[in-house]
Design a protein around this motif. Structure first.
Motif, PDB file in Angstrom:
ATOM      1  N   GLU A  68       0.808  -1.217   0.000  1.00  0.00           N
ATOM      2  CA  GLU A  68       0.000   0.000   0.000  1.00  0.00           C
ATOM      3  C   GLU A  68       0.845   1.272   0.000  1.00  0.00           C
ATOM      4  O   GLU A  68       0.583   2.191  -0.765  1.00  0.00           O
ATOM      5  CB  GLU A  68      -0.918   0.020   1.232  1.00  0.00           C
ATOM      6  N   ASP A  86      -0.794  -5.163   3.068  1.00  0.00           N
ATOM      7  CA  ASP A  86      -1.266  -4.000   3.831  1.00  0.00           C
ATOM      8  C   ASP A  86      -0.525  -4.050   5.167  1.00  0.00           C
ATOM      9  O   ASP A  86      -0.805  -4.892   6.027  1.00  0.00           O
ATOM     10  CB  ASP A  86      -2.790  -4.042   4.043  1.00  0.00           C
ATOM     11  N   ASP A  89      -3.409  -2.360   8.615  1.00  0.00           N
ATOM     12  CA  ASP A  89      -4.789  -2.149   8.206  1.00  0.00           C
ATOM     13  C   ASP A  89      -5.564  -1.698   9.437  1.00  0.00           C
ATOM     14  O   ASP A  89      -5.655  -2.441  10.423  1.00  0.00           O
ATOM     15  CB  ASP A  89      -5.378  -3.447   7.624  1.00  0.00           C
ATOM     16  N   TRP A 214      -5.018  -4.691  -1.483  1.00  0.00           N
ATOM     17  CA  TRP A 214      -4.283  -5.145  -0.289  1.00  0.00           C
ATOM     18  C   TRP A 214      -5.188  -5.233   0.937  1.00  0.00           C
ATOM     19  O   TRP A 214      -4.843  -5.891   1.906  1.00  0.00           O
ATOM     20  CB  TRP A 214      -3.093  -4.225  -0.011  1.00  0.00           C
ATOM     21  N   ASP A 215      -6.352  -4.550   0.900  1.00  0.00           N
ATOM     22  CA  ASP A 215      -7.285  -4.650   2.036  1.00  0.00           C
ATOM     23  C   ASP A 215      -7.924  -6.035   2.111  1.00  0.00           C
ATOM     24  O   ASP A 215      -8.302  -6.486   3.197  1.00  0.00           O
ATOM     25  CB  ASP A 215      -8.437  -3.636   1.887  1.00  0.00           C
TER      26      ASP A 215
END
Ligand code: IPD
Ligand code: CA
Ligand code: CA
Length: 262
Positions: A68, A86, A89, A214-215
């Motif tokens: 990210e 990530d 997060d 990436w989430d």
């Protein structure tokens, strides 16, 4: 297990990144913002990502890494093996001192997710999944919620984009109808960890309509391997693209959730 080498490497790096997150939580750290003042970033996001990308590139030199904080955006990915990282997060939670954040690392081979790790540094919970091998939490096999089969029994979770320029996308969702029809609704602030919670049955269904690859890369595999269902919010296949939409559930409530959302 076929993908053990990837899972073990990702889990080790996620735990190391988690140490940085724990160490800095509640203390002093550099902070700033990206696209707008509510899109927060800290030195912890960046340190966590450098640790993970360094570790992955040393171990797997030919692989592509989309992190990210470095790549910003996903372009046309052609490499056989692509990691989606990530590094933190739930940055907003982290900055406000709410201990609900995660590290998310997922691997796609030829566009298909094959390995996923989501680590919660505050509870020392490591969720891992490999294609066709199931999902585990700290080494113990987990499954999605088997008991709630209707929306009115379901505990749902969602999230909101940091950048207000995406507000229009929120209007597409009928929040009032969803809130009236489900058991209850949460927004916990870490999409990756929310997906992990679906995979082990703590939550029944999740959706969001402005997320990045990436989430959800690792978390979507956790849910599928935990026996659940993952689509976009129109019911089509999840696509790992920028500003994607996702709906994930225990499977039983999926159609009802989709119908109620839009
Ligand atoms: C955010 C979290 C949050 C979701 C946001 C994401 P970040 O990621 O996953 O739950 O609602 O849309 O951007 O910025 O904390 O890595
Ligand atoms: Ca995120
Ligand atoms: Ca992040």
């Amino acid at each position: 297990m076929k993908y053990n080498i990837y899972i073990d490497t990702a889990a080790t790096l996620a735990r190391k990144a988690g140490e940085i997150i724990r160490e800095k939580f509640g203390g002093d750290f550099e902070r700033g913002y990206k696209s707008c003042p509510s899109d927060l970033v800290t030195e912890v996001d960046r340190r966590s990502e450098s640790l993970i990308t360094r570790g992955l590139s040393e171990r797997f030199p030919g692989h592509t890494i989309i992190g990210e904080e470095n790549s910003g955006y996903v372009k046309n990915i052609t490499a056989d093996c692509t990691w989606y990282v990530d590094p933190l997060d739930g940055t907003t939670n982290f900055v406000y001192g709410i201990p609900f954040c995660s590290v998310s690392i997922g691997l796609a081979q030829n566009g298909k997710m094959v390995a996923g790790v989501v680590y919660d540094p505050f509870r020392d919970e490591c969720f891992c999944a490999a294609a066709d091998c199931g999902t585990s939490l700290n080494g113990r096999t987990v499954k999605v919620d088997q008991s709630r089969k209707t929306l009115k029994e379901a505990l749902l979770v969602t999230g909101y984009p940091e950048n207000k320029k995406f507000s229009e996308r929120l209007h597409r969702i009928n929040y009032q109808r969803v809130a009236e029809c489900c058991g209850n609704l949460r927004a916990l602030g870490s999409a990756a960890l929310e997906l992990a919670y679906i995979s082990c049955g703590r939550l029944t269904g999740f959706w969001e309509n402005t997320l990045m690859p990436w989430d959800v890369a690792a978390g979507s595999l956790l849910v599928e391997e935990g026996g659940g269902k993952v689509t976009n919010i129109n019911g089509g296949a999840l696509s790992l693209e920028n500003y994607l939409s996702i709906a994930a559930s225990n499977g039983f409530i999926h159609e009802e959730l989709l119908k109620t959302l839009l």
